[in-house]
Write a protein that holds these residues in place. Sequence first.
Motif, PDB file in Angstrom:
ATOM      1  N   TYR A  69      36.735  40.648  32.854  1.00  0.00           N
ATOM      2  CA  TYR A  69      38.022  40.814  32.421  1.00  0.00           C
ATOM      3  C   TYR A  69      38.567  41.241  33.902  1.00  0.00           C
ATOM      4  O   TYR A  69      37.992  41.913  34.698  1.00  0.00           O
ATOM      5  N   ARG A  70      40.045  41.094  33.938  1.00  0.00           N
ATOM      6  CA  ARG A  70      40.608  41.876  35.055  1.00  0.00           C
ATOM      7  C   ARG A  70      41.210  43.059  34.610  1.00  0.00           C
ATOM      8  O   ARG A  70      42.571  43.208  34.735  1.00  0.00           O
ATOM      9  N   LEU A  71      40.289  44.045  34.371  1.00  0.00           N
ATOM     10  CA  LEU A  71      40.560  45.332  33.922  1.00  0.00           C
ATOM     11  C   LEU A  71      41.559  45.955  35.057  1.00  0.00           C
ATOM     12  O   LEU A  71      42.610  46.774  34.479  1.00  0.00           O
ATOM     13  N   LYS A  72      41.420  45.658  36.322  1.00  0.00           N
ATOM     14  CA  LYS A  72      42.273  46.496  37.286  1.00  0.00           C
ATOM     15  C   LYS A  72      43.899  45.885  37.248  1.00  0.00           C
ATOM     16  O   LYS A  72      44.663  46.725  37.741  1.00  0.00           O
ATOM     17  N   ASP A  73      44.080  44.982  36.561  1.00  0.00           N
ATOM     18  CA  ASP A  73      45.266  44.442  36.375  1.00  0.00           C
ATOM     19  C   ASP A  73      46.190  44.702  35.004  1.00  0.00           C
ATOM     20  O   ASP A  73      47.153  44.197  34.737  1.00  0.00           O
ATOM     21  N   TRP A 100      40.430  55.863  33.748  1.00  0.00           N
ATOM     22  CA  TRP A 100      39.295  55.115  33.542  1.00  0.00           C
ATOM     23  C   TRP A 100      38.089  55.905  33.461  1.00  0.00           C
ATOM     24  O   TRP A 100      37.651  56.539  34.486  1.00  0.00           O
ATOM     25  N   VAL A 101      37.786  56.198  32.249  1.00  0.00           N
ATOM     26  CA  VAL A 101      36.543  57.378  32.169  1.00  0.00           C
ATOM     27  C   VAL A 101      35.108  56.598  32.444  1.00  0.00           C
ATOM     28  O   VAL A 101      34.212  57.385  32.423  1.00  0.00           O
ATOM     29  N   SER A 102      35.151  55.237  32.350  1.00  0.00           N
ATOM     30  CA  SER A 102      34.116  54.471  32.584  1.00  0.00           C
ATOM     31  C   SER A 102      34.264  53.167  33.054  1.00  0.00           C
ATOM     32  O   SER A 102      35.460  52.766  32.883  1.00  0.00           O
TER      33      SER A 102
END
Length: 354
Positions: A281-285, A300-302
């Motif tokens: 997934y594009r989690l940074k976005d 972001w804890v993990s």
Amino acid sequence: MLSKRYCGIVLGALGVSMAGQAQDYLPVLQYHHVSASSPKSTSVTPEQFTEHMDYLKNAGFQVVDLRSALDDLKAHKPLPEKSVAISFDDAYRSIYQAGFPIMKERNFPFTVFINTEPVERHSRSFLTWEQMKEMEASGGVFANHTIRHPYMLRKEKGETDQDWLARMTHEVDTVEQLLNKHLGHSPKMLAYPYGESNRQIRDMMKDRGIMAFGQQSGVVSAESDFENLPRFPASGAYATLSTLKTKLNAKPMPLLSEETGGDFATDQPVSIRLTFKEGKYRLKDMACYVAGQGKASLNWVSKTEVVATANKPFGVGRGRINCTMPDNSGKHYYWYSNVWIRSSADQGYVSEKS
């Protein structure tokens, strides 16, 4: 009416089979008035509504019966590609006068959640049972929005918790009885007035086999809470076609779990903890927006777990956080929303632990 609906389901299933494509989620559009003279915040003009319906038709969306689609999703059965459902709250007569002809012409099914007190006293601003029967013959379905449209978590003065729950039970059960009396059946669906519910209310829905909607935005999937389902508002500030297109292209956020801290906000900023499923997934976005505050802070804890926190406490009323993330194609957004209630002592809300 039922035979037409079932025919539509069969044809839809055939379409899925023939195309080799299917959809495992459902955006549900929420409207109120279809009028140029009613409050703008809850209205679309007939011209805007026509634009919306024309877009659905011309862009190849499959408008489906809401309850049938929810049953299929819950049973992990695929829906036709580009499925969408149309719903209205409050049983305003403008739905019949301005909205119904537009949907009937396009053969679109729809659901209206009715509060029955103004219907029963024959208010000229609300639907009649005869109008509902006419609309049923062309794809209309009528569901529960309580008798008097109360804040379902507020107690009246001097009311005990037991009295409050009995009154809410009466609000729900009476409408079910009226639907059966006047229309011969109920779809067993309810929209919470103002979107407010708690665990006791949601348990009441579950005990009665009623699927219910809140006012958080997002799409329905098999993993949704079927006693607190999301919809997309499509009126007022959300009536523009560009906004509608974004919502129609939304997907459910791929979550393994969520922690919201409950239904009520306090004098501290709210936060949510979201844990994502395994996948690319594009989690940074991903971005989360707090109503009236702008972007939430993300921690972001993990690699697959984030905590989104509002910048300041909500004021009295309802507040929300919406989170979106583009999918890998860039054509769709994953979508998540949660709503909290910040109550004040004079409003008489039930205990947060209720």
